[in-house]
Design a protein around this motif. Structure first.
Motif, PDB file in Angstrom:
ATOM      1  N   HIS A 138      36.358  27.907  41.442  1.00 18.19           N
ATOM      2  CA  HIS A 138      36.774  27.099  40.296  1.00 18.19           C
ATOM      3  C   HIS A 138      38.156  27.571  39.835  1.00 18.19           C
ATOM      4  O   HIS A 138      38.594  28.676  40.171  1.00 18.19           O
ATOM      5  CB  HIS A 138      35.783  27.260  39.133  1.00 18.19           C
ATOM      6  N   HIS A 139      38.809  26.742  39.031  1.00 18.79           N
ATOM      7  CA  HIS A 139      40.102  27.129  38.470  1.00 18.79           C
ATOM      8  C   HIS A 139      39.891  28.187  37.392  1.00 18.79           C
ATOM      9  O   HIS A 139      39.175  27.971  36.411  1.00 18.79           O
ATOM     10  CB  HIS A 139      40.827  25.912  37.897  1.00 18.79           C
ATOM     11  N   TRP A 140      40.469  29.343  37.609  1.00 16.26           N
ATOM     12  CA  TRP A 140      40.407  30.476  36.691  1.00 16.26           C
ATOM     13  C   TRP A 140      41.682  31.263  36.926  1.00 16.26           C
ATOM     14  O   TRP A 140      42.161  31.341  38.071  1.00 16.26           O
ATOM     15  CB  TRP A 140      39.166  31.325  36.981  1.00 16.26           C
ATOM     16  N   PRO A 141      42.311  31.811  35.884  1.00 17.24           N
ATOM     17  CA  PRO A 141      43.637  32.418  36.092  1.00 17.24           C
ATOM     18  C   PRO A 141      43.739  33.353  37.289  1.00 17.24           C
ATOM     19  O   PRO A 141      44.667  33.256  38.091  1.00 17.24           O
ATOM     20  CB  PRO A 141      43.884  33.144  34.765  1.00 17.24           C
ATOM     21  N   ASN A 142      42.784  34.266  37.450  1.00 17.85           N
ATOM     22  CA  ASN A 142      42.871  35.197  38.573  1.00 17.85           C
ATOM     23  C   ASN A 142      42.623  34.524  39.918  1.00 17.85           C
ATOM     24  O   ASN A 142      43.058  35.026  40.953  1.00 17.85           O
ATOM     25  CB  ASN A 142      41.910  36.367  38.376  1.00 17.85           C
ATOM     26  N   HIS A 143      41.900  33.412  39.920  1.00 23.49           N
ATOM     27  CA  HIS A 143      41.705  32.688  41.171  1.00 23.49           C
ATOM     28  C   HIS A 143      42.988  32.004  41.628  1.00 23.49           C
ATOM     29  O   HIS A 143      43.157  31.738  42.820  1.00 23.49           O
ATOM     30  CB  HIS A 143      40.610  31.633  41.004  1.00 23.49           C
ATOM     31  N   GLU A 144      43.869  31.704  40.695  1.00 22.29           N
ATOM     32  CA  GLU A 144      45.090  30.971  41.045  1.00 22.29           C
ATOM     33  C   GLU A 144      46.142  31.858  41.696  1.00 22.29           C
ATOM     34  O   GLU A 144      46.996  31.372  42.434  1.00 22.29           O
ATOM     35  CB  GLU A 144      45.707  30.349  39.778  1.00 22.29           C
ATOM     36  N   ILE A 145      46.097  33.163  41.452  1.00 19.62           N
ATOM     37  CA  ILE A 145      47.238  34.016  41.822  1.00 19.62           C
ATOM     38  C   ILE A 145      46.993  34.913  43.023  1.00 19.62           C
ATOM     39  O   ILE A 145      47.913  35.592  43.470  1.00 19.62           O
ATOM     40  CB  ILE A 145      47.669  34.895  40.627  1.00 19.62           C
ATOM     41  N   ALA A 146      45.775  34.928  43.561  1.00 19.07           N
ATOM     42  CA  ALA A 146      45.445  35.928  44.575  1.00 19.07           C
ATOM     43  C   ALA A 146      45.205  35.313  45.943  1.00 19.07           C
ATOM     44  O   ALA A 146      44.764  34.164  46.074  1.00 19.07           O
ATOM     45  CB  ALA A 146      44.201  36.703  44.144  1.00 19.07           C
ATOM     46  N   LEU A 147      45.511  36.100  46.969  1.00 15.90           N
ATOM     47  CA  LEU A 147      44.985  35.884  48.313  1.00 15.90           C
ATOM     48  C   LEU A 147      43.845  36.895  48.448  1.00 15.90           C
ATOM     49  O   LEU A 147      44.069  38.080  48.652  1.00 15.90           O
ATOM     50  CB  LEU A 147      46.059  36.134  49.367  1.00 15.90           C
ATOM     51  N   ILE A 148      42.631  36.418  48.294  1.00 15.79           N
ATOM     52  CA  ILE A 148      41.489  37.318  48.162  1.00 15.79           C
ATOM     53  C   ILE A 148      41.060  37.875  49.520  1.00 15.79           C
ATOM     54  O   ILE A 148      41.458  37.377  50.579  1.00 15.79           O
ATOM     55  CB  ILE A 148      40.318  36.623  47.450  1.00 15.79           C
ATOM     56  N   THR A 149      40.223  38.898  49.469  1.00 11.94           N
ATOM     57  CA  THR A 149      39.825  39.600  50.683  1.00 11.94           C
ATOM     58  C   THR A 149      39.238  38.663  51.719  1.00 11.94           C
ATOM     59  O   THR A 149      39.580  38.724  52.904  1.00 11.94           O
ATOM     60  CB  THR A 149      38.809  40.701  50.332  1.00 11.94           C
ATOM     61  N   LYS A 150      38.330  37.775  51.301  1.00  7.81           N
ATOM     62  CA  LYS A 150      37.687  36.910  52.284  1.00  7.81           C
ATOM     63  C   LYS A 150      38.681  35.956  52.943  1.00  7.81           C
ATOM     64  O   LYS A 150      38.459  35.524  54.076  1.00  7.81           O
ATOM     65  CB  LYS A 150      36.510  36.153  51.666  1.00  7.81           C
ATOM     66  N   PHE A 151      39.774  35.632  52.284  1.00  6.03           N
ATOM     67  CA  PHE A 151      40.787  34.789  52.908  1.00  6.03           C
ATOM     68  C   PHE A 151      41.304  35.444  54.188  1.00  6.03           C
ATOM     69  O   PHE A 151      41.421  34.808  55.248  1.00  6.03           O
ATOM     70  CB  PHE A 151      41.940  34.539  51.931  1.00  6.03           C
ATOM     71  N   PHE A 152      41.609  36.735  54.107  1.00  7.65           N
ATOM     72  CA  PHE A 152      42.123  37.443  55.278  1.00  7.65           C
ATOM     73  C   PHE A 152      41.021  37.703  56.295  1.00  7.65           C
ATOM     74  O   PHE A 152      41.262  37.677  57.507  1.00  7.65           O
ATOM     75  CB  PHE A 152      42.777  38.753  54.845  1.00  7.65           C
ATOM     76  N   GLU A 153      39.811  37.971  55.826  1.00  7.05           N
ATOM     77  CA  GLU A 153      38.696  38.194  56.762  1.00  7.05           C
ATOM     78  C   GLU A 153      38.414  36.938  57.568  1.00  7.05           C
ATOM     79  O   GLU A 153      38.228  37.008  58.801  1.00  7.05           O
ATOM     80  CB  GLU A 153      37.464  38.650  55.988  1.00  7.05           C
ATOM     81  N   TYR A 154      38.379  35.786  56.913  1.00  6.64           N
ATOM     82  CA  TYR A 154      38.200  34.535  57.639  1.00  6.64           C
ATOM     83  C   TYR A 154      39.333  34.324  58.643  1.00  6.64           C
ATOM     84  O   TYR A 154      39.104  33.867  59.772  1.00  6.64           O
ATOM     85  CB  TYR A 154      38.188  33.346  56.673  1.00  6.64           C
TER      86      TYR A 154
END
Length: 428
Positions: free
Chosen positions: A323-339
Motif C-alpha cells: 500500500h502507499h505509505w511514506p517508507n514504502h515509496e522511498i525504498a528498494l526493499i530486500t525482497k526486491f533484490f532477492e526476487y
C-alpha cells in the motif's frame, strides 16, 4: 553491532556482521529477545549474542482485562485515552524538547540497561547501531568509553514515515525526539536508498550525505539445502506459481493478492513467512477459504537468507503489493533484490521508487495499489510472456552486478577503515 531484535530474521544485520568479519574485523553482534537466557552462535567469523529481556509480563488490572478481551471495549478505551496522550505529547515536548522521550517512552531505558554493561565490557573501537532504537544506546556507550569510539548509525527506515509500532500517539513523537537527541553523536550514517539518504541529510542537517548500502542479497548462495519451493507447495513445474516472501501486515497488500486469485484460475500463491501461526496469516488463509481458493494458497517457512534466492527461483514471479505509505515509496526493499537475483519477473504496486525501477529495467509490471483488477492484469501480462521480463537480467546492462551484498560490503569496509584510519592497527 547492535540491533533491537533476535537477529535470526534480519538479513541486513546478518550480512553486515558476517561480511565485516570476512573482511578481517573482530565483530560481536548483540541482539535481544524475550527469553530468560542468553543465546550465542556464530555467523562465519562473527560472534552473535542475543541478550535475554525476560518473558512477557501480563498486563494487570483493568488494562490487562481490556487487552485480553480485545474487540470493541479495547478500541473504545484506546479512543478515550487519545486526548490524554495528545496533551502528554504537547506538554513534554514543550518542557523537555528532544529529551521528552524519557517521559513519553521510558521503556527505551530497558535497552540501555540490557546492552550498556555488555558494550562497556567489550570495549569496542567502533559501534555499528542498526535502526533507531540502538542509536541512543550506542551514543551513550561512546560517551562512557575511556578510549575513542567511532559510531556508525545504520538507518533502516525513515522514522517520520514509519507506521507506529504501538497504538498510541506518544510512540512516534517519542522516538523522533530520541533520534534527534543522539544523531549528532554519530561519526557516520549509512542507509538503504539514495532517497532516504537525502531525507536524512535534510532532516538532521548532516554535513555529509549518508553512505548507501542497498539491501541486496549475497551473490554466493549456499546450495547445500534440498529445499524446493514447488515441492513445499505440492505443485508441479507447469503450475503457475506466484511468491511473496517476507513479513506480513495489512499495509503490505496481501489481501489484494488473495482477492485476485478467483480471477486467476489455476494460479497458486506461495507465502514464505517467518511465523506460520501469525494472526494476519491465519486471516489471509481464512479469506482464501471463503473465496474458494484455499487449495491454491501455500504458507511455507523461511529458509536461511543465503539459501533464499535459489529457493525463490522456483516461482514464476515475485509479488510486492505494498500500500502507499511514506517508507514504502522511498525504498528498494530486500525482497526486491532477492526476487531479482532469483531472476523472477516482479509485479509491484505503484509505490514510487520500486515502480520507477521496474519500469526502467523492464523486469516486471506495475499495478495500482489495492486494485484487484489491475493486479490481475499485471500478473496475466507476466505469465503470458515471462521471458520478456527475465531478459532484463541478461547481458552487459544487467543491474544484478551492482545489486549484490558483496558490492555493498566493500563500501561498508571502506567506511570503517576511513573512520579508524588514525587508530592503532591492532583495533582492526
Amino acid at each position: 553491532m547492535l540491533v533491537d531484535n533476535a537477529v535470526e530474521g534480519d538479513s541486513r544485520v546478518q550480512k553486515a556482521a558476517r561480511s565485516a568479519a570476512d573482511a578481517g574485523w573482530d565483530v560481536t553482534l548483540l541482539g535481544c529477545a524475550r527469553a530468560e537466557e542468553e543465546k550465542t552462535w556464530r555467523l562465519g567469523d562473527a560472534e552473535v549474542r542475543v541478550l535475554p529481556m525476560g518473558g512477557h509480563a501480563p498486563a494487570a488490572g483493568l488494562r490487562g482485562r481490556l487487552v485480553s478481551r480485545g474487540g470493541l471495549p479495547l478500541r473504545a478505551a484506546r479512543l478515550a485515552r487519545r486526548p490524554v496522550e495528545h496533551a502528554q505529547v504537547a506538554f513534554w515536548r514543550a518542557t523537555q524538547g528532544d529529551r521528552a522521550w524519557r517521559k513519553l517512552e521510558p521503556g527505551l531505558w530497558g535497552y540501555e540497561r540490557l546492552f550498556g554493561p555488555v558494550i562497556d565490557a567489550l570495549q569496542p573501537d567502533l559501534i555499528h547501531a542498526h535502526d533507531f532504537r540502538m542509536l541512543g544506546v550506542a551514543a551513550r556507550a561512546k560517551e562512557r568509553s575511556t578510549k575513542p569510539v567511532k559510531l556508525v548509525w545504520d538507518a533502516h527506515e525513515w522514522l517520520p514515515g514509519a507506521k507506529p509500532r504501538r497504538d498510541n500517539v506518544r510512540w512516534l513523537p517519542a522516538h523522533l525526539a530520541y533520534v534527534n537527541e543522539y544523531v549528532g553523536k554519530a561519526d557516520a550514517v549509512v542507509t538503504v536508498s539514495d532517497t532516504l539518504a537525502e531525507l536524512l541529510q535534510r532532516d538532521h542537517g548532516l554535513a555529509e550525505l549518508p553512505t548507501v548500502l542497498l539491501n541486496a542479497p549475497v551473490a554466493a548462495t549456499e546450495t547445500t539445502t534440498q529445499e524446493d519451493l514447488r515441492e513445499r507447495c505440492g505443485v508441479d513445474a507447469d503450475t503457475p506459481l506466484l511468491v511473496y516472501s517476507g513479513a506480513l501486515a495489512v499495509q503490505r497488500g496481501l489481501d489484494t493478492v488473495v482477492d485476485a486469485l478467483p480471477r486467476l484460475p489455476g494460479v497458486h500463491l506461495a507465502l514464505v513467512v517467518g511465523d506460520l501461526t501469525a494472526p494476519y496469516l491465519l486471516q489471509l488463509l481464512a479469506r482464501a477459504d471463503r473465496l474458494g481458493v484455499a487449495d491454491r494458497v501455500h504458507a511455507v517457512p523461511y529458509v536461511p537468507h543465503r539459501q533464499l534466492v535459489p529457493f525463490l527461483s522456483g516461482a514464476d514471479l515475485g509479488l510486492i503489493p505494498l500500500h502507499h505509505w511514506p517508507n514504502h515509496e522511498i525504498a528498494l526493499i530486500t525482497k526486491f533484490f532477492e526476487y531479482s537475483h532469483a531472476r523472477l519477473p516482479i509485479v509491484v504496486s505503484d509505490v514510487k521508487t520500486m515502480a520507477r525501477t521496474v519500469r526502467e529495467t523492464g523486469q516486471g509490471e506495475v499495478f495500482r495499489a489495492k486494485d484487484v483488477a489491475d493486479l490481475v492484469r499485471a500478473v496475466n501480462a507476466v505469465l503470458a510472456d515471462p521471458g520478456r521480463y527475465r531478459a532484463a537480467y541478461d547481458g552487459p546492462d544487467s543491474p544484478l552486478t551492482d545489486w549484490t551484498w558483496e558490492a555493498q560490503a566493500r563500501h561498508l569496509d571502506a567506511l570503517y577503515r576511513e573512520l579508524l584510519a588514525n587508530e592503532p592497527a591492532e583495533t582492526r
